[in-house]
Design a protein around this motif. Structure first.
Motif, PDB file in Angstrom:
ATOM      1  N   ASN A  10      -7.808   6.983  -3.118  1.00  0.00           N
ATOM      2  CA  ASN A  10      -8.168   7.577  -4.400  1.00  0.00           C
ATOM      3  C   ASN A  10      -9.327   8.553  -4.246  1.00  0.00           C
ATOM      4  OD1 ASN A  10      -6.270   6.023  -5.725  1.00  0.00           O
ATOM      5  ND2 ASN A  10      -7.692   4.341  -6.035  1.00  0.00           N
TER       6      ASN A  10
ATOM      7  N   GLU B  15      -0.628  -3.690  -7.386  1.00  0.00           N
ATOM      8  CA  GLU B  15      -1.700  -4.433  -8.059  1.00  0.00           C
ATOM      9  C   GLU B  15      -2.178  -5.589  -7.187  1.00  0.00           C
ATOM     10  OE1 GLU B  15      -0.143  -5.735 -11.802  1.00  0.00           O
ATOM     11  OE2 GLU B  15       0.157  -3.688 -12.535  1.00  0.00           O
ATOM     12  N   TRP B  16      -1.274  -6.239  -6.486  1.00  0.00           N
ATOM     13  CA  TRP B  16      -1.623  -7.381  -5.649  1.00  0.00           C
ATOM     14  C   TRP B  16      -2.404  -6.969  -4.408  1.00  0.00           C
ATOM     15  CZ3 TRP B  16       3.967  -9.331  -6.431  1.00  0.00           C
ATOM     16  CH2 TRP B  16       4.044 -10.092  -7.610  1.00  0.00           C
ATOM     17  N   LEU B  17      -2.385  -5.693  -4.058  1.00  0.00           N
ATOM     18  CA  LEU B  17      -3.071  -5.223  -2.856  1.00  0.00           C
ATOM     19  C   LEU B  17      -4.574  -5.487  -2.928  1.00  0.00           C
ATOM     20  CD1 LEU B  17      -2.555  -3.798  -0.159  1.00  0.00           C
ATOM     21  CD2 LEU B  17      -3.054  -1.649  -1.313  1.00  0.00           C
ATOM     22  N   ALA B  18      -5.152  -5.439  -4.119  1.00  0.00           N
ATOM     23  CA  ALA B  18      -6.594  -5.653  -4.269  1.00  0.00           C
ATOM     24  C   ALA B  18      -7.017  -7.044  -3.803  1.00  0.00           C
ATOM     25  CB  ALA B  18      -6.998  -5.443  -5.720  1.00  0.00           C
ATOM     26  N   ASP B  19      -6.115  -8.011  -3.849  1.00  0.00           N
ATOM     27  CA  ASP B  19      -6.433  -9.386  -3.446  1.00  0.00           C
ATOM     28  C   ASP B  19      -6.087  -9.692  -1.999  1.00  0.00           C
ATOM     29  OD1 ASP B  19      -7.263  -9.885  -6.053  1.00  0.00           O
ATOM     30  OD2 ASP B  19      -5.245 -10.506  -6.668  1.00  0.00           O
TER      31      ASP B  19
ATOM     32  N   SER C  98       0.878  -1.162   0.000  1.00  0.00           N
ATOM     33  CA  SER C  98       0.000   0.000   0.000  1.00  0.00           C
ATOM     34  C   SER C  98       0.921   1.220   0.000  1.00  0.00           C
ATOM     35  CB  SER C  98      -0.906  -0.001   1.229  1.00  0.00           C
ATOM     36  OG  SER C  98      -1.667   1.182   1.271  1.00  0.00           O
TER      37      SER C  98
ATOM     38  N   ALA D 227      -0.887 -11.336   0.136  1.00  0.00           N
ATOM     39  CA  ALA D 227      -1.923 -11.537  -0.876  1.00  0.00           C
ATOM     40  C   ALA D 227      -1.803 -12.971  -1.384  1.00  0.00           C
ATOM     41  CB  ALA D 227      -1.756 -10.537  -2.020  1.00  0.00           C
TER      42      ALA D 227
ATOM     43  N   ARG E 246      -9.502  -1.320   2.040  1.00  0.00           N
ATOM     44  CA  ARG E 246     -10.234  -1.280   0.765  1.00  0.00           C
ATOM     45  C   ARG E 246     -10.149   0.081   0.108  1.00  0.00           C
ATOM     46  NH1 ARG E 246      -9.175  -5.297  -0.865  1.00  0.00           N
ATOM     47  NH2 ARG E 246      -8.710  -6.382   0.992  1.00  0.00           N
ATOM     48  N   ASP E 247      -9.987   1.146   0.902  1.00  0.00           N
ATOM     49  CA  ASP E 247      -9.850   2.484   0.340  1.00  0.00           C
ATOM     50  C   ASP E 247      -8.388   2.705  -0.005  1.00  0.00           C
ATOM     51  OD1 ASP E 247     -10.088   5.880   1.576  1.00  0.00           O
ATOM     52  OD2 ASP E 247     -10.181   5.116  -0.452  1.00  0.00           O
ATOM     53  N   GLN E 248      -8.071   2.885  -1.270  1.00  0.00           N
ATOM     54  CA  GLN E 248      -6.706   3.002  -1.729  1.00  0.00           C
ATOM     55  C   GLN E 248      -6.205   4.451  -1.721  1.00  0.00           C
ATOM     56  OE1 GLN E 248      -4.737   0.316  -3.128  1.00  0.00           O
ATOM     57  NE2 GLN E 248      -6.223  -0.897  -2.027  1.00  0.00           N
TER      58      GLN E 248
END
Length: 123
Positions: free
Chosen positions: A122, A108-112, A15, A86, A118-120
Motif C-alpha cells: 500500500n 482480510e485474514w492476511l493481517a493475522d 497476499s 492464519a 507486514r507491508d501489504q
C-alpha cells in the motif's frame, strides 16, 4: 476458551499482490477446493528498447472450506509467497455454499498470519 497457538492451521490467507496466477496451488490441491480466474493484460515497455509484456491479472481466487482438508500443500508449493496460514477459525456457515471464500475475505485474514509480510503493497 484459551488462545490458539500463533502458527495454528485455521484458514489460508492470500497476499493478492504476490499471486502471479501460476496455478500451482490449484494443480497440487488434492481436493480441488481452489478456483482461480484471471485475464491477461499487456504492460507497456519499460524504458527505451524494451518490449511490452503480458501479465496475468487475478480476477477470482476462491477456496471452498467445505472441501479443504487443511493439508497445507497449497501454502507449501506457492513459489511467490502468496498463501499463508492464519489462525482464524470464525468462518462457519449455515449453508455449504457459504463456505466458499473469495480473495477479499482471504486478504482480510492476511493481517493475522504470523509469517505474512507486514507491508501489504500500500505504498
Amino acid at each position: 476458551m484459551s488462545a490458539l497457538p500463533p502458527r495454528s492451521r485455521g484458514v489460508i490467507a492470500l497476499s493478492e499482490p504476490n499471486c502471479t496466477v501460476c496455478m500451482l496451488c490449484v494443480r497440487e490441491c488434492p481436493d480441488w477446493c481452489i478456483t482461480i480466474d484471471s485475464h491477461v493484460e499487456r504492460v507497456p515497455a519499460e524504458g527505451p528498447g524494451g518490449r511490452p509484456r503480458s501479465v496475468h491479472v487475478l480476477d477470482r481466487f476462491d477456496i471452498d472450506y467445505g472441501l479443504c482438508m487443511y493439508c497445507g500443500i497449497c501454502v507449501e508449493v506457492c513459489p511467490f509467497d502468496a498463501l499463508f496460514w492464519a489462525p482464524g477459525t470464525d468462518y462457519s456457515a449455515a449453508e455449504p455454499e457459504q463456505l466458499v471464500h473469495g480473495k477479499e475475505r482471504l486478504g482480510e485474514w492476511l493481517a493475522d498470519a504470523p509469517s505474512a509480510p507486514r507491508d501489504q503493497g500500500n505504498d
